[in-house]
Structures are given as C-alpha cells and as structure tokens.
Scaffold this motif. Sequence first.
Motif, PDB file in Angstrom:
ATOM      1  N   GLY A 172      -4.616 -13.197  -8.547  1.00 30.76           N
ATOM      2  CA  GLY A 172      -3.453 -12.381  -8.187  1.00 30.76           C
ATOM      3  C   GLY A 172      -3.817 -10.986  -7.727  1.00 30.76           C
ATOM      4  N   TRP A 173      -5.012 -10.820  -7.142  1.00 28.62           N
ATOM      5  CA  TRP A 173      -5.535  -9.472  -6.877  1.00 28.62           C
ATOM      6  C   TRP A 173      -4.638  -8.632  -5.976  1.00 28.62           C
ATOM      7  N   LEU A 174      -4.022  -9.266  -4.962  1.00 27.54           N
ATOM      8  CA  LEU A 174      -3.224  -8.486  -4.008  1.00 27.54           C
ATOM      9  C   LEU A 174      -1.978  -7.891  -4.672  1.00 27.54           C
ATOM     10  N   LYS A 175      -1.306  -8.713  -5.453  1.00 29.76           N
ATOM     11  CA  LYS A 175      -0.131  -8.222  -6.201  1.00 29.76           C
ATOM     12  C   LYS A 175      -0.534  -7.094  -7.152  1.00 29.76           C
ATOM     13  N   ASP A 176      -1.666  -7.301  -7.822  1.00 27.35           N
ATOM     14  CA  ASP A 176      -2.167  -6.286  -8.766  1.00 27.35           C
ATOM     15  C   ASP A 176      -2.477  -4.966  -8.059  1.00 27.35           C
ATOM     16  N   LEU A 177      -3.169  -5.076  -6.929  1.00 17.42           N
ATOM     17  CA  LEU A 177      -3.525  -3.883  -6.152  1.00 17.42           C
ATOM     18  C   LEU A 177      -2.272  -3.128  -5.716  1.00 17.42           C
ATOM     19  N   LEU A 178      -1.291  -3.860  -5.196  1.00 19.69           N
ATOM     20  CA  LEU A 178      -0.059  -3.223  -4.721  1.00 19.69           C
ATOM     21  C   LEU A 178       0.702  -2.573  -5.879  1.00 19.69           C
ATOM     22  N   TYR A 179       0.638  -3.196  -7.057  1.00 16.58           N
ATOM     23  CA  TYR A 179       1.314  -2.623  -8.229  1.00 16.58           C
ATOM     24  C   TYR A 179       0.644  -1.311  -8.669  1.00 16.58           C
ATOM     25  N   VAL A 180      -0.678  -1.327  -8.739  1.00 16.04           N
ATOM     26  CA  VAL A 180      -1.405  -0.104  -9.145  1.00 16.04           C
ATOM     27  C   VAL A 180      -1.132   1.018  -8.143  1.00 16.04           C
ATOM     28  N   THR A 181      -1.202   0.680  -6.850  1.00 18.32           N
ATOM     29  CA  THR A 181      -0.942   1.692  -5.805  1.00 18.32           C
ATOM     30  C   THR A 181       0.463   2.268  -5.955  1.00 18.32           C
ATOM     31  N   LYS A 182       1.429   1.388  -6.207  1.00 16.55           N
ATOM     32  CA  LYS A 182       2.823   1.830  -6.382  1.00 16.55           C
ATOM     33  C   LYS A 182       2.932   2.817  -7.547  1.00 16.55           C
ATOM     34  N   GLN A 183       2.211   2.554  -8.619  1.00 16.56           N
ATOM     35  CA  GLN A 183       2.231   3.440  -9.797  1.00 16.56           C
ATOM     36  C   GLN A 183       1.591   4.796  -9.483  1.00 16.56           C
ATOM     37  N   VAL A 184       0.490   4.765  -8.724  1.00 15.10           N
ATOM     38  CA  VAL A 184      -0.176   6.022  -8.338  1.00 15.10           C
ATOM     39  C   VAL A 184       0.773   6.867  -7.481  1.00 15.10           C
ATOM     40  N   VAL A 185       1.440   6.211  -6.526  1.00 16.97           N
ATOM     41  CA  VAL A 185       2.386   6.918  -5.641  1.00 16.97           C
ATOM     42  C   VAL A 185       3.542   7.490  -6.461  1.00 16.97           C
ATOM     43  N   LYS A 186       4.101   6.649  -7.341  1.00 20.25           N
ATOM     44  CA  LYS A 186       5.270   7.038  -8.142  1.00 20.25           C
ATOM     45  C   LYS A 186       4.979   8.240  -9.037  1.00 20.25           C
ATOM     46  N   ASN A 187       3.734   8.377  -9.439  1.00 17.37           N
ATOM     47  CA  ASN A 187       3.357   9.483 -10.328  1.00 17.37           C
ATOM     48  C   ASN A 187       2.700  10.647  -9.577  1.00 17.37           C
ATOM     49  N   LYS A 188       3.021  10.731  -8.293  1.00 14.70           N
ATOM     50  CA  LYS A 188       2.611  11.866  -7.441  1.00 14.70           C
ATOM     51  C   LYS A 188       1.094  12.013  -7.317  1.00 14.70           C
ATOM     52  N   GLY A 189       0.385  10.879  -7.323  1.00 12.25           N
ATOM     53  CA  GLY A 189      -1.069  10.920  -7.183  1.00 12.25           C
ATOM     54  C   GLY A 189      -1.543  10.620  -5.774  1.00 12.25           C
ATOM     55  N   SER A 190      -0.577  10.333  -4.866  1.00 10.33           N
ATOM     56  CA  SER A 190      -0.954   9.929  -3.509  1.00 10.33           C
ATOM     57  C   SER A 190      -0.434  10.906  -2.454  1.00 10.33           C
ATOM     58  N   LEU A 191       0.891  11.102  -2.420  1.00 11.74           N
ATOM     59  CA  LEU A 191       1.490  12.049  -1.476  1.00 11.74           C
ATOM     60  C   LEU A 191       2.005  13.249  -2.272  1.00 11.74           C
ATOM     61  N   TYR A 192       1.432  14.407  -2.011  1.00 11.45           N
ATOM     62  CA  TYR A 192       1.648  15.609  -2.841  1.00 11.45           C
ATOM     63  C   TYR A 192       3.133  15.912  -3.054  1.00 11.45           C
ATOM     64  N   GLY A 193       3.507  15.999  -4.334  1.00 13.09           N
ATOM     65  CA  GLY A 193       4.869  16.384  -4.695  1.00 13.09           C
ATOM     66  C   GLY A 193       5.915  15.312  -4.480  1.00 13.09           C
ATOM     67  N   LYS A 194       5.504  14.116  -4.028  1.00 14.65           N
ATOM     68  CA  LYS A 194       6.474  13.047  -3.716  1.00 14.65           C
ATOM     69  C   LYS A 194       6.184  11.807  -4.550  1.00 14.65           C
ATOM     70  N   ARG A 195       7.262  11.085  -4.849  1.00 17.54           N
ATOM     71  CA  ARG A 195       7.134   9.849  -5.636  1.00 17.54           C
ATOM     72  C   ARG A 195       7.252   8.591  -4.770  1.00 17.54           C
ATOM     73  N   ASN A 196       7.340   8.780  -3.456  1.00 13.08           N
ATOM     74  CA  ASN A 196       7.399   7.638  -2.530  1.00 13.08           C
ATOM     75  C   ASN A 196       6.862   8.083  -1.167  1.00 13.08           C
ATOM     76  N   TYR A 197       6.793   7.119  -0.255  1.00 12.47           N
ATOM     77  CA  TYR A 197       6.246   7.393   1.076  1.00 12.47           C
ATOM     78  C   TYR A 197       7.337   7.575   2.137  1.00 12.47           C
ATOM     79  N   ASN A 198       8.579   7.793   1.717  1.00 19.12           N
ATOM     80  CA  ASN A 198       9.672   7.842   2.692  1.00 19.12           C
ATOM     81  C   ASN A 198       9.401   8.807   3.846  1.00 19.12           C
ATOM     82  N   SER A 199       8.842   9.971   3.513  1.00 18.72           N
ATOM     83  CA  SER A 199       8.612  10.979   4.559  1.00 18.72           C
ATOM     84  C   SER A 199       7.506  10.561   5.531  1.00 18.72           C
ATOM     85  N   LEU A 200       6.683   9.591   5.131  1.00 18.74           N
ATOM     86  CA  LEU A 200       5.644   9.076   6.037  1.00 18.74           C
ATOM     87  C   LEU A 200       6.144   7.876   6.849  1.00 18.74           C
TER      88      LEU A 200
END
Length: 304
Positions: A172-200
């Motif tokens: 299930g690696w792909l689902k797992d990868l997408l879940y971890v990435t989603k958590q990183v984004v949600k906790n502002k670890g990917s796009l500065y100050g944002k919890r999602n990629y809407n602005s991108l």
Amino acid sequence: MHINEQSKIEINGKPQYISIRAQKDNLPLLLYLHGGPGDSALPLVLKYNRELEEHFTVVVWEQRGAGKSYYDFKNDEITIDMFLEDIYSLSKLLTKKFNQKKIYLLGHSWGAVLGLKFTEKHPEMVIKYIGCGQVVNMKKSCQAAYDFALDHANEKEAERLKKINCSYNDNGWLKDLLYVTKQVVKNKGSLYGKRNYNSLITPFIFSKYYSIMDLYNRQKGSLQSIEYLWQELMDINFENQRSFKILVIFIEGRYDNHVSSALAKKYFDTIESEKEFYWFERSCHFPQWSENDKFNDLIIKLLD
C-alpha cells in the motif's frame, strides 16, 4: 524583442511542451526543472517568477508525462535516466537555437534530483546549478517527513501513521506516501503558513495555457509519474558526491519538512567544490513562490 513561444516539440520520441519567454533577445538561457515527479509548474512560474524574463530567456519544460506533456506510460520503461536524456537533448536544442554555449539550470525538489544528476554528468553544458528544495538522500528525507507528521499527529492520525512503512516499498505504499504528505502539508511543513495547496492550484485553473483537459491530465500525470518513478527515486543519495566541476547553489526554506532542508544543509557543508547556500526564513518547500521577490532577486544576482 519580446519572446513568447509556447509549443510542443518532440524530445527523444515524445511530444513535450516547452514555454520560452524573454523580454528581449540574447538573454542567457535558464531552464526550470519542475518538481513531482510529474508536478508541472508553468502557470506558477509565470505568476511568481515573471521578473526573471527581464534577465534570462526562461524555459519552462513540462517533463514527459507531466501536465501538457501527459501521455500514458504503460508501454514505456520509465527511468530517471530517460529524463536526463531529455534534459540533454533539450539543452542541445536550446543552445543551438539561441546560439549559446551553456545554460543556467534551476531544479526544484524532484527537478533538483534531475538537476544535480545532470550537473554531475554534463558539467560542460551548465554555467551554474541552482537546487531549490534539494533532495539529498531520499530515504532519510522520507523518514524526516514521517517523523514530522507523527510529531504533529492527533491520536487517530498517529494510529494510522504507526502502520506505515516509510521506505514505501510494500503493497500500500502509494496510499501511505500520499497520507504522510497530506499530514506534512496540513501541519504547515510544506507550503509556508498554509495548511493546503489551494494557492498553488488556483494559477492553473486561471491559466490561459491550461485547458480543462490539461488540468485533468495534470492530475493523472502527477499520480502516474509517482507510481512509475518513486521506487527508483527512493534510492537517490548524493552524500558521496562531494565535488562538482561548476558552482552549485542551494536555496532552502528554513522550515521545509516536506524535503528536509536540514539534510540539504548538512550535505552542503560536506561539498568541497565551489558552492553557495541561501536560507529563506519565510519558506518551507517552495521558496520560489513563498518568497518570490527575494528568490527572483537572488537568481538575477547569480548572473555572471
């Protein structure tokens, strides 16, 4: 003379989309390698990095299978080397077309894997290499992203994360990868100050260069590229490459937990050849768009 060429050209047997823009003739070539794999970036570069066109002939290439270069990979044996061959062919074509000897190479994230590999392989074709959100050791980077997600998880999320093998090599690696990435984004670890990629995402929706079908293909291309290339990407490790024949520059968001900027800095300190490092203090994984004015100014200053 203003240059604005938007076209599909054949590169190594596959039609691929190229944007070439400049405010006047005879500006040095800058080739932008987008992230992903498969995460095209043309509307974002046009929105945030337009200033570069006053100083460079800016080439944005939508890599094979990505965005406007989408096609179904099922009949191909897709490898990282194919992308390096594409960069070589494209660079040759560009330098010939614009009567130049070399290019400036700017790679972001997955594009920085391609960029650093290409710089190792063909230093004779590159003036300077700029890595942004530089991948160094993919296994370590995935572990760091996973640890960040776990540190910020609630009870339910932690339960799900603890079942994940972040070497991403089981069923299930792909689902797992997408879940971890989603958590990183949600906790502002990917796009500065944002919890999602809407602005991108918004610039793609309103781009005059992207049709509804292109938007649909962009999603398909991104998932397909991850599926086909991630296992090879997990083996990427530059740690033993301590010397380059040209200047290498790293631009890192201080708070990048998507592709660990701490790892990039640690590696940078071991490089023995000519190098420069720049921290962006209000960025995570996307300094070129989170602090675009500062980023553009820095790239312009890198001109010989």
